[in-house]
Design a protein around this motif. Structure first.
Motif, PDB file in Angstrom:
ATOM      1  N   SER A  82      -7.794  -2.368   2.117  1.00  0.00           N
ATOM      2  CA  SER A  82      -8.246  -1.498   1.028  1.00  0.00           C
ATOM      3  C   SER A  82      -9.606  -2.032   0.594  1.00  0.00           C
ATOM      4  CB  SER A  82      -7.281  -1.533  -0.166  1.00  0.00           C
ATOM      5  OG  SER A  82      -7.940  -1.050  -1.334  1.00  0.00           O
ATOM      6  N   THR A  83     -10.474  -1.094   0.296  1.00  0.00           N
ATOM      7  CA  THR A  83     -11.787  -1.499  -0.227  1.00  0.00           C
ATOM      8  C   THR A  83     -11.861  -1.163  -1.715  1.00  0.00           C
ATOM      9  OG1 THR A  83     -12.605   0.670   0.392  1.00  0.00           O
ATOM     10  CG2 THR A  83     -13.009  -1.122   1.952  1.00  0.00           C
ATOM     11  N   GLY A  84     -10.756  -0.610  -2.245  1.00  0.00           N
ATOM     12  CA  GLY A  84     -10.810  -0.071  -3.606  1.00  0.00           C
ATOM     13  C   GLY A  84     -10.096  -0.933  -4.618  1.00  0.00           C
ATOM     14  N   GLY A  85      -9.757  -0.287  -5.734  1.00  0.00           N
ATOM     15  CA  GLY A  85      -9.052  -0.826  -6.901  1.00  0.00           C
ATOM     16  C   GLY A  85      -8.573  -2.268  -6.816  1.00  0.00           C
ATOM     17  N   LYS A 101     -14.358   3.596   4.069  1.00  0.00           N
ATOM     18  CA  LYS A 101     -15.744   3.813   3.640  1.00  0.00           C
ATOM     19  C   LYS A 101     -16.485   2.489   3.479  1.00  0.00           C
ATOM     20  CE  LYS A 101     -14.077   7.645   0.863  1.00  0.00           C
ATOM     21  NZ  LYS A 101     -13.323   7.659  -0.397  1.00  0.00           N
ATOM     22  N   ASP A 134     -10.595   4.050  10.392  1.00  0.00           N
ATOM     23  CA  ASP A 134     -10.708   5.468  10.032  1.00  0.00           C
ATOM     24  C   ASP A 134      -9.506   5.972   9.243  1.00  0.00           C
ATOM     25  OD1 ASP A 134     -13.155   5.655  11.177  1.00  0.00           O
ATOM     26  OD2 ASP A 134     -12.331   6.063  13.175  1.00  0.00           O
ATOM     27  N   SER A 143      -3.073   5.427   8.216  1.00  0.00           N
ATOM     28  CA  SER A 143      -1.716   5.984   8.342  1.00  0.00           C
ATOM     29  C   SER A 143      -1.330   6.067   9.815  1.00  0.00           C
ATOM     30  CB  SER A 143      -1.608   7.361   7.669  1.00  0.00           C
ATOM     31  OG  SER A 143      -2.330   8.330   8.397  1.00  0.00           O
ATOM     32  N   ALA A 156      -2.921  -2.895   0.323  1.00  0.00           N
ATOM     33  CA  ALA A 156      -2.932  -2.026  -0.869  1.00  0.00           C
ATOM     34  C   ALA A 156      -3.490  -0.656  -0.511  1.00  0.00           C
ATOM     35  CB  ALA A 156      -3.766  -2.681  -1.968  1.00  0.00           C
ATOM     36  N   GLN A 157      -3.390  -0.308   0.786  1.00  0.00           N
ATOM     37  CA  GLN A 157      -3.966   0.980   1.203  1.00  0.00           C
ATOM     38  C   GLN A 157      -3.094   2.141   0.761  1.00  0.00           C
ATOM     39  OE1 GLN A 157      -2.641  -1.303   3.262  1.00  0.00           O
ATOM     40  NE2 GLN A 157      -1.761  -0.432   5.100  1.00  0.00           N
ATOM     41  N   MET A 176       2.188   3.449   2.931  1.00  0.00           N
ATOM     42  CA  MET A 176       2.752   2.487   1.990  1.00  0.00           C
ATOM     43  C   MET A 176       3.892   1.640   2.585  1.00  0.00           C
ATOM     44  SD  MET A 176       1.076   4.561  -0.344  1.00  0.00           S
ATOM     45  CE  MET A 176       1.563   5.531  -1.733  1.00  0.00           C
ATOM     46  N   VAL A 188       1.137  -4.307  -2.208  1.00  0.00           N
ATOM     47  CA  VAL A 188       1.045  -3.794  -3.585  1.00  0.00           C
ATOM     48  C   VAL A 188       1.552  -2.364  -3.591  1.00  0.00           C
ATOM     49  CG1 VAL A 188      -0.491  -3.428  -5.542  1.00  0.00           C
ATOM     50  CG2 VAL A 188      -1.072  -5.155  -3.836  1.00  0.00           C
ATOM     51  N   PHE A 190       4.914  -4.539  -7.890  1.00  0.00           N
ATOM     52  CA  PHE A 190       4.468  -3.400  -8.696  1.00  0.00           C
ATOM     53  C   PHE A 190       3.376  -3.950  -9.615  1.00  0.00           C
ATOM     54  CE2 PHE A 190       4.800  -1.228 -12.863  1.00  0.00           C
ATOM     55  CZ  PHE A 190       4.295   0.001 -12.460  1.00  0.00           C
ATOM     56  N   PRO A 191       2.141  -3.436  -9.516  1.00  0.00           N
ATOM     57  CA  PRO A 191       1.035  -4.090 -10.237  1.00  0.00           C
ATOM     58  C   PRO A 191       0.930  -3.712 -11.707  1.00  0.00           C
ATOM     59  CG  PRO A 191       0.217  -2.208  -8.993  1.00  0.00           C
ATOM     60  CD  PRO A 191       1.684  -2.293  -8.702  1.00  0.00           C
ATOM     61  N   GLY A 192       1.828  -2.826 -12.193  1.00  0.00           N
ATOM     62  CA  GLY A 192       1.639  -2.245 -13.527  1.00  0.00           C
ATOM     63  C   GLY A 192       0.691  -1.074 -13.382  1.00  0.00           C
ATOM     64  N   LEU A 193       0.343  -0.460 -14.487  1.00  0.00           N
ATOM     65  CA  LEU A 193      -0.635   0.635 -14.424  1.00  0.00           C
ATOM     66  C   LEU A 193      -2.019   0.036 -14.572  1.00  0.00           C
ATOM     67  CD1 LEU A 193       1.170   3.396 -16.454  1.00  0.00           C
ATOM     68  CD2 LEU A 193       0.807   3.281 -13.994  1.00  0.00           C
ATOM     69  N   GLY A 210      -8.467   5.032  -7.968  1.00  0.00           N
ATOM     70  CA  GLY A 210      -7.361   5.752  -7.318  1.00  0.00           C
ATOM     71  C   GLY A 210      -6.872   6.946  -8.124  1.00  0.00           C
TER      72      GLY A 210
HETATM   73  N1  LIG Z   1      -3.259   1.234  -9.740  1.00  0.00           N
HETATM   74  C1  LIG Z   1      -2.033   1.420 -10.213  1.00  0.00           C
HETATM   75  O1  LIG Z   1      -1.817   1.615 -11.419  1.00  0.00           O
HETATM   76  C2  LIG Z   1      -0.861   1.389  -9.288  1.00  0.00           C
HETATM   77  C3  LIG Z   1       0.431   1.424  -9.857  1.00  0.00           C
HETATM   78  C4  LIG Z   1       1.534   1.376  -8.995  1.00  0.00           C
HETATM   79  C5  LIG Z   1       1.340   1.290  -7.616  1.00  0.00           C
HETATM   80  N2  LIG Z   1       0.070   1.286  -7.113  1.00  0.00           N
HETATM   81  C6  LIG Z   1      -0.085   1.242  -5.651  1.00  0.00           C
HETATM   82  O2  LIG Z   1      -0.819   0.073  -5.315  1.00  0.00           O
HETATM   83  C7  LIG Z   1      -1.650   0.331  -4.185  1.00  0.00           C
HETATM   84  C8  LIG Z   1      -3.080  -0.031  -4.553  1.00  0.00           C
HETATM   85  O3  LIG Z   1      -3.456   0.689  -5.724  1.00  0.00           O
HETATM   86  P1  LIG Z   1      -4.993   0.868  -6.123  1.00  0.00           P
HETATM   87  O4  LIG Z   1      -5.001   1.318  -7.536  1.00  0.00           O
HETATM   88  O5  LIG Z   1      -5.761  -0.298  -5.703  1.00  0.00           O
HETATM   89  O6  LIG Z   1      -5.364   2.112  -5.185  1.00  0.00           O
HETATM   90  P2  LIG Z   1      -6.807   2.723  -4.868  1.00  0.00           P
HETATM   91  O7  LIG Z   1      -7.843   2.240  -5.806  1.00  0.00           O
HETATM   92  O8  LIG Z   1      -6.580   4.190  -4.716  1.00  0.00           O
HETATM   93  O9  LIG Z   1      -7.132   2.098  -3.441  1.00  0.00           O
HETATM   94  C9  LIG Z   1      -6.458   2.536  -2.309  1.00  0.00           C
HETATM   95  C10 LIG Z   1      -7.245   2.195  -1.092  1.00  0.00           C
HETATM   96  O10 LIG Z   1      -6.560   2.746   0.031  1.00  0.00           O
HETATM   97  C11 LIG Z   1      -7.508   3.381   0.857  1.00  0.00           C
HETATM   98  N3  LIG Z   1      -6.897   4.457   1.640  1.00  0.00           N
HETATM   99  C12 LIG Z   1      -6.241   5.552   1.170  1.00  0.00           C
HETATM  100  N4  LIG Z   1      -5.821   6.303   2.206  1.00  0.00           N
HETATM  101  C13 LIG Z   1      -6.250   5.682   3.341  1.00  0.00           C
HETATM  102  C14 LIG Z   1      -6.154   5.961   4.725  1.00  0.00           C
HETATM  103  N5  LIG Z   1      -5.519   7.058   5.184  1.00  0.00           N
HETATM  104  N6  LIG Z   1      -6.711   5.091   5.605  1.00  0.00           N
HETATM  105  C15 LIG Z   1      -7.386   3.992   5.170  1.00  0.00           C
HETATM  106  N7  LIG Z   1      -7.511   3.666   3.870  1.00  0.00           N
HETATM  107  C16 LIG Z   1      -6.948   4.497   2.975  1.00  0.00           C
HETATM  108  C17 LIG Z   1      -8.548   3.937  -0.109  1.00  0.00           C
HETATM  109  O11 LIG Z   1      -9.705   4.184   0.624  1.00  0.00           O
HETATM  110  P3  LIG Z   1     -10.726   5.402   0.267  1.00  0.00           P
HETATM  111  O12 LIG Z   1     -11.657   4.826  -0.766  1.00  0.00           O
HETATM  112  O13 LIG Z   1     -11.360   5.663   1.588  1.00  0.00           O
HETATM  113  O14 LIG Z   1      -9.894   6.533  -0.243  1.00  0.00           O
HETATM  114  C18 LIG Z   1      -8.670   2.763  -1.082  1.00  0.00           C
HETATM  115  O15 LIG Z   1      -9.541   1.785  -0.559  1.00  0.00           O
HETATM  116  C19 LIG Z   1      -1.469   1.791  -3.829  1.00  0.00           C
HETATM  117  O16 LIG Z   1      -0.531   1.891  -2.797  1.00  0.00           O
HETATM  118  C20 LIG Z   1      -0.899   2.397  -5.099  1.00  0.00           C
HETATM  119  O17 LIG Z   1      -0.072   3.508  -4.824  1.00  0.00           O
HETATM  120  C21 LIG Z   1      -1.029   1.311  -7.913  1.00  0.00           C
END
Ligand SMILES: NC(=O)c1ccc[n+]([C@@H]2O[C@H](COP(=O)([O-])OP(=O)(O)OC[C@H]3O[C@@H](n4cnc5c(N)ncnc54)[C@H](OP(=O)(O)O)[C@@H]3O)[C@@H](O)[C@H]2O)c1
Length: 353
Positions: free
Chosen positions: A26-29, A58, A84, A87, A118-119, A141, A168, A225-228, A233
């Motif tokens: 994951s490069t995000g959140g 990205k 790319d 999934s 965390a993707q 997931m 995560v 579970f990381p909390g909200l 995302g």
């Molecule tokens: N944040 C919360 O409050 C929370 C709460 C409960 C559970 N979670 C779970 O914890 C995990 C991480 O959360 P987060 O908030 O860090 O999520 P996030 O910010 O949405 O980051 C998700 C990452 O996954 C990548 N991704 C999504 N679909 C993809 C694909 N098909 N192939 C490759 N990369 C893909 C996204 O890339 P792009 O930038 O390219 O889309 C992004 O880098 C997730 O599974 C989420 O459901 C989060």
């Protein structure tokens, strides 16, 4: 609850103990908050350096967080690995092979100490199968994550930490289980919440098998579970429209401040999972004493190698949910189901079970 000052002490010890090799899918959140926590703790506490890989679709978000972290801790080494679509199991295989090649350049030092998966973040979507026959959400997931562990095992087993594996997602939210339809092919069984329940059970049961196979050498294997955690995302256009409206117009304004975990705290907590608080399953089956310093594992014992955690680092396993079936049998079933999916896809077939 592991208090934040304890989290800081654990992180100081982690970065001072060795140069960490960390891989983030994951490069995000949450992955980016954890990388920032690693750079910050290393800079503030005389860290021993680290190598970090960020895997994602990205380049831009990866480059942004890498340049921010390089400024915080110039001694860190950072690498973006393009994937790319995670999934797809064949994408996972290609990316893991690339990481192995990159690490091989380090010779004897090649290893992974900390793996975060965390993707995926799109939730409440209807079932949609990948070209390989797995539901997209369940693949991102669950299946892709277990495949990553399997493919990176040679590097994980070379860590002397021993290697931490952190998935995560939604630990602790076990509900109904359809043992004869683990993939949820029957559409009358499928909903996002039902898929989430299956993925949570399957995480625990698959990770328990791995912990048993690699006693003392792999783990803690952690599902958390990381909390909200309010991050990018929740603005994802792939999320259903109704969810984005409820989230941004009702939930966050009314409850956001009360129930969310700050991104900085979340990143620090995720990094602290590399500490000795979450040890692998002991080689000899001996039990650790229950103390504040050792987390409770999914079998109820202290330090037993697999951990279902809530945002504050404590056990949140829904233990009662596992009393409804024979756990040994279900563990075998989940292992066979998951590896069968991998074998079918590796053989170029579409997984249909
Ligand atoms: N944040 C919360 O409050 C929370 C709460 C409960 C559970 N979670 C779970 O914890 C995990 C991480 O959360 P987060 O908030 O860090 O999520 P996030 O910010 O949405 O980051 C998700 C990452 O996954 C990548 N991704 C999504 N679909 C993809 C694909 N098909 N192939 C490759 N990369 C893909 C996204 O890339 P792009 O930038 O390219 O889309 C992004 O880098 C997730 O599974 C989420 O459901 C989060």
């Amino acid at each position: 609850m592991v208090k934040l000052n304890e989290v800081h002490s654990l992180n100081t010890a982690v970065v001072q103990s060795r140069p960490l090799v960390a891989v983030f899918f994951s490069t995000g959140g949450i992955a980016s908050y954890t990388l920032r926590a690693l750079a910050t703790a290393s800079a503030a506490n005389g860290g021993k350096g680290f190598r970090a890989y960020m895997v994602g679709r990205k380049a831009k978000p990866a480059e942004d967080i890498i340049s921010e972290c390089s400024a915080i801790y110039p001694q860190g080494q950072f690498k973006f690995v393009k994937a790319d679509d995670l999934s797809l199991i064949r994408t996972v295989d290609r990316v893991c092979a690339e990481i192995i090649q990159l690490e091989k350049k380090e010779g004897q030092d090649a290893r992974i100490d900390y793996l975060m998966m965390a993707q995926g973040g799109s939730i409440f979507l209807p079932r949609k199968d990948t070209a390989e026959g797995i539901d997209v959400t369940m693949s991102l997931m669950y299946y892709s994550r277990m495949r990553i562990i399997m493919k990176l095992l040679p590097l994980l087993l070379k860590s002397t930490l021993p290697a931490r594996v952190v998935s995560v997602y939604a630990a602790g939210i076990e509900a109904k289980l359809y043992p004869d339809d683990l993939s949820l092919r029957d559409l009358s069984h499928y909903s996002y919440s039902q898929a989430r329940s299956h993925m949570v059970y399957m995480h625990t049961l698959f990770l328990e098998t791995l912990a048993e196979q690699h006693r003392g050498k792999l783990g803690g294997l952690i599902h958390i579970f990381p909390g909200l955690v309010l991050g990018p995302g929740f603005s994802n256009p792939e999320l259903p429209r109704w969810f984005r409206i409820v989230w941004h117009w009702i939930f966050v304004p009314l409850f956001g401040r009360l129930v969310t975990v700050k991104p900085t705290d979340c990143g620090e907590r995720m990094l602290s999972l590399a500490s000795p608080r979450y040890p692998p399953r002991p080689v000899d089956g001996s039990k650790s004493q229950k103390t504040e310093e050792i987390a409770i594992g999914t079998d109820g014992g202290a330090g037993t190698g697999v951990y279902s955690l809530t945002w504050n680092g404590e056990n949140n396993l829904n233990a009662k949910a596992y009393e409804k079936f024979n756990k040994d049998e279900m563990r075998r079933k989940v292992w066979d189901h998951t590896t069968k999916a991998f074998d079918a896809i590796e053989a170029g077939k579409i997984f249909i079970e």
